[in-house]
Design a protein around this motif. Sequence first.
Motif, PDB file in Angstrom:
ATOM      1  N   TYR A  51       0.828  -1.202   0.000  1.00  0.00           N
ATOM      2  CA  TYR A  51       0.000   0.000   0.000  1.00  0.00           C
ATOM      3  C   TYR A  51       0.866   1.257   0.000  1.00  0.00           C
ATOM      4  N   ASN A  63      -2.898   4.504  -7.228  1.00  0.00           N
ATOM      5  CA  ASN A  63      -3.865   4.481  -6.144  1.00  0.00           C
ATOM      6  C   ASN A  63      -5.294   4.499  -6.685  1.00  0.00           C
ATOM      7  N   THR A  69     -10.134   2.052  -2.170  1.00  0.00           N
ATOM      8  CA  THR A  69      -9.351   3.190  -1.702  1.00  0.00           C
ATOM      9  C   THR A  69      -9.956   4.493  -2.200  1.00  0.00           C
TER      10      THR A  69
END
Length: 93
Positions: A51, A63, A69
């Motif tokens: 991550y 991302n 997310t």
Amino acid sequence: MSESRTGFNLTENEREYIDGIVSPLLLKGQSIRHITINHSDEIMVSDRTLYKYINNSLFSARNIDMPRTIRMRPRKNKSKSLKVDKECRKGRT
């Protein structure tokens, strides 16, 4: 000690190797947890480390390629509670 905090402990060959495993699977929609469980003998880093690598744009997958997310908002900081002087409570009982 300051040398250990200057960046990622990852060579260019290791980065390319991990990127070759992780990025195609992320683009297919798999989660990082799922990737680390199924490829734990190849990757050799934790899911938390992956991550961090993805958030810092070390891989070709970004991302924005992780749907959960993007859906989640950043957590709000809790306001600190006011400290009450305990001397004012003496003699109340």
